[in-house]
Design an enzyme around this catalytic site. Structure first.
Site, short mmCIF file in Angstrom:
data_model
loop_
_atom_site.label_atom_id
_atom_site.label_comp_id
_atom_site.label_asym_id
_atom_site.label_seq_id
_atom_site.Cartn_x
_atom_site.Cartn_y
_atom_site.Cartn_z
N THR A 27 0.84 -1.21 0.00
CA THR A 27 0.00 0.00 0.00
C THR A 27 0.87 1.26 0.00
O THR A 27 0.50 2.28 -0.58
CB THR A 27 -0.97 0.05 1.20
OG1 THR A 27 -0.21 -0.04 2.41
CG2 THR A 27 -2.00 -1.06 1.15
N GLN A 101 1.46 -13.29 -1.38
CA GLN A 101 0.15 -13.38 -2.04
C GLN A 101 0.05 -12.31 -3.11
O GLN A 101 -0.92 -12.26 -3.85
CB GLN A 101 -0.96 -13.16 -1.01
CG GLN A 101 -0.96 -14.16 0.12
CD GLN A 101 -1.89 -13.73 1.25
OE1 GLN A 101 -3.09 -13.93 1.18
NE2 GLN A 101 -1.33 -13.12 2.28
N ASP A 104 2.46 -8.20 -7.65
CA ASP A 104 3.06 -6.97 -8.17
C ASP A 104 4.57 -7.04 -8.42
O ASP A 104 5.16 -6.07 -8.90
CB ASP A 104 2.74 -5.80 -7.22
CG ASP A 104 3.17 -6.08 -5.77
OD1 ASP A 104 4.13 -6.85 -5.56
OD2 ASP A 104 2.54 -5.52 -4.85
N HIS A 119 0.04 -16.56 -5.58
CA HIS A 119 -1.13 -16.10 -6.34
C HIS A 119 -0.74 -15.62 -7.73
O HIS A 119 -1.50 -14.90 -8.37
CB HIS A 119 -1.88 -15.00 -5.58
CG HIS A 119 -2.64 -15.51 -4.40
ND1 HIS A 119 -3.21 -14.69 -3.45
CD2 HIS A 119 -2.94 -16.78 -4.00
CE1 HIS A 119 -3.82 -15.43 -2.51
NE2 HIS A 119 -3.66 -16.70 -2.83
N CYS A 130 -2.49 -22.77 -26.47
CA CYS A 130 -1.20 -23.30 -26.95
C CYS A 130 -0.04 -22.96 -26.02
O CYS A 130 1.09 -23.38 -26.26
CB CYS A 130 -0.91 -22.75 -28.35
SG CYS A 130 -0.56 -20.99 -28.37
N SER A 190 -1.05 -8.68 5.80
CA SER A 190 -2.13 -9.54 5.30
C SER A 190 -3.21 -9.70 6.37
O SER A 190 -2.89 -9.91 7.54
CB SER A 190 -1.59 -10.92 4.92
OG SER A 190 -2.65 -11.77 4.54
N ASN A 211 1.21 -5.84 11.04
CA ASN A 211 0.03 -5.47 10.24
C ASN A 211 -0.64 -4.24 10.85
O ASN A 211 -0.61 -4.05 12.06
CB ASN A 211 -0.97 -6.64 10.22
CG ASN A 211 -1.87 -6.61 9.02
OD1 ASN A 211 -1.39 -6.64 7.88
ND2 ASN A 211 -3.18 -6.54 9.23
P1 NAD Z 1 -6.02 -7.72 2.57
O1 NAD Z 1 -6.46 -6.50 1.83
O2 NAD Z 1 -7.05 -8.70 2.92
O3 NAD Z 1 -5.28 -7.29 3.90
C1 NAD Z 1 -4.27 -6.33 3.90
C2 NAD Z 1 -3.88 -6.06 5.34
O4 NAD Z 1 -2.75 -5.20 5.30
C3 NAD Z 1 -4.97 -5.36 6.15
O5 NAD Z 1 -5.21 -6.12 7.32
C4 NAD Z 1 -4.37 -3.99 6.48
O6 NAD Z 1 -4.68 -3.58 7.82
C5 NAD Z 1 -2.89 -4.21 6.30
N1 NAD Z 1 -2.13 -3.05 5.84
C6 NAD Z 1 -2.49 -2.10 4.94
N2 NAD Z 1 -1.50 -1.24 4.72
C7 NAD Z 1 -0.47 -1.65 5.52
C8 NAD Z 1 0.85 -1.16 5.74
N3 NAD Z 1 1.33 -0.06 5.13
N4 NAD Z 1 1.63 -1.84 6.63
C9 NAD Z 1 1.17 -2.95 7.29
N5 NAD Z 1 -0.07 -3.42 7.12
C10 NAD Z 1 -0.87 -2.80 6.22
O7 NAD Z 1 -4.84 -8.37 1.70
P2 NAD Z 1 -4.32 -9.88 1.64
O8 NAD Z 1 -4.42 -10.51 2.98
O9 NAD Z 1 -3.04 -9.86 0.92
O10 NAD Z 1 -5.40 -10.64 0.75
C11 NAD Z 1 -5.89 -10.04 -0.41
C12 NAD Z 1 -5.61 -10.77 -1.73
O11 NAD Z 1 -5.55 -9.73 -2.71
C13 NAD Z 1 -4.32 -11.47 -1.85
O12 NAD Z 1 -4.64 -12.71 -2.33
C14 NAD Z 1 -3.51 -10.72 -2.92
O13 NAD Z 1 -3.16 -11.64 -3.93
C15 NAD Z 1 -4.48 -9.79 -3.58
N6 NAD Z 1 -3.99 -8.40 -3.77
C16 NAD Z 1 -2.70 -8.17 -4.16
C17 NAD Z 1 -2.25 -6.88 -4.31
C18 NAD Z 1 -0.82 -6.67 -4.74
O14 NAD Z 1 -0.24 -7.50 -5.43
N7 NAD Z 1 -0.19 -5.58 -4.29
C19 NAD Z 1 -3.10 -5.80 -4.07
C20 NAD Z 1 -4.44 -6.06 -3.70
C21 NAD Z 1 -4.87 -7.39 -3.54
#
Ligand code: NAD
Length: 242
Positions: A27, A101, A104, A119, A130, A190, A211
């Site tokens: 993020t 997961q 990116d 993922h 193909c 996560s 987190n």
């Molecule tokens: P999630 O959105 O369910 O959870 C993200 C967690 O990160 C939240 O609990 C939040 O409080 C925390 N968070 C947010 N910003 C943060 C920071 N700066 N520092 C620490 N914690 C922070 O995400 P998830 O558990 O990864 O599951 C979502 C699915 O979405 C995954 O399977 C993933 O593949 C996919 N996804 C990937 C991306 C990417 O590749 N960047 C982006 C969005 C979703």
């Protein structure tokens, strides 16, 4: 912060540490996660509908048009201090590697070598007919220009991303084995709401969680650090001597 010191000590004691990352670590690179209140993608759309295998099969052209801006943003993002700190910890031998997961590629862009992308990823697309591959950026340009999304064999390309309804790639089995044998699993960014990845956590002997919000597995963790990965991870690396 005492928790960072405690986790740094756990890291030094551990002979085999694995890190599990989710959307939260990215993020601070400008990519929204799914579930953060207010900013998560879930507040704007339903990823289980948008990013599902049935959605792709029902209307592949519509699928690509809808995901193009999001995939482009992820593919063009740059790593943040959290990704760099983990790459330093890997180089120093303090972590075995990262199970992510995320799709990116930001761990690799930060210099990490051992990354299990359970993922999938956004580096390329492939033809389910193909097996032909194309680079993602060029393909996204085709989507944006309204050009044909078909492979030479006639089928429409799909992303190397695990969509809802897809099976996980073979590397998930490696992640499972590593989680079972590691001394310490550190979860970063996560919510641990997505299965089967969240099932890795109870397999580990010791668990730490970094987190912003609460997670499904906080009760399993010896250390829970609430804060931004981009601040906590560099502080952790420094406290661990890196
Ligand atoms: P999630 O959105 O369910 O959870 C993200 C967690 O990160 C939240 O609990 C939040 O409080 C925390 N968070 C947010 N910003 C943060 C920071 N700066 N520092 C620490 N914690 C922070 O995400 P998830 O558990 O990864 O599951 C979502 C699915 O979405 C995954 O399977 C993933 O593949 C996919 N996804 C990937 C991306 C990417 O590749 N960047 C982006 C969005 C979703």
């Amino acid at each position: 912060m005492d928790e960072i010191k405690k986790l740094a000590e756990m890291l030094r004691q551990s002979k085999d540490t694995l890190v599990l990352t989710g959307a939260g670590i990215s993020t601070e690179s400008g990519i929204p996660d799914f579930r953060s209140p207010g900013t998560g993608l879930w507040t704007r759309m339903d990823p289980m509908e948008l990013l599902s295998r049935p959605a792709l099969e029902r209307d592949p052209v519509g699928f690509w048009r809808r995901v193009e801006p999001m995939f482009r943003q992820m593919a063009e993002a740059r790593p943040n201090e959290g990704h760099y700190a983990l790459a330093r910890l890997e180089k120093a031998g303090l972590i075995r590697g990262v199970v992510t997961q995320n799709i990116d590629s930001l761990h690799q862009k930060a210099g990490a070598n051992v990354v299990l992308e359970v993922h999938g990823h956004l580096r390329s697309v492939y033809c389910p007919g193909c097996g032909a591959e194309e680079d993602m950026p060029a393909f996204l340009d085709r989507v944006a220009a309204g050009e044909s999304l078909q492979c030479r064999c006639g089928q429409i390309f799909r992303p190397h991303v695990v969509l809802f309804g897809d099976q996980l790639p073979e590397c998930f089995n490696t992640a499972w084995r590593w989680a079972r044998v590691c001394d310490l699993l550190v979860v970063v960014g996560s919510s641990l709401e997505v299965a089967p990845v969240c099932w890795l956590v109870p397999e580990a002997k010791r668990v730490a969680i970094i987190n912003m919000g609460s997670t499904q597995c906080d009760y399993l963790a010896e250390v829970v650090i609430r804060g931004r990965a981009g601040e906590i991870l560099p502080a952790l690396a420094a406290a661990a001597g890196e």
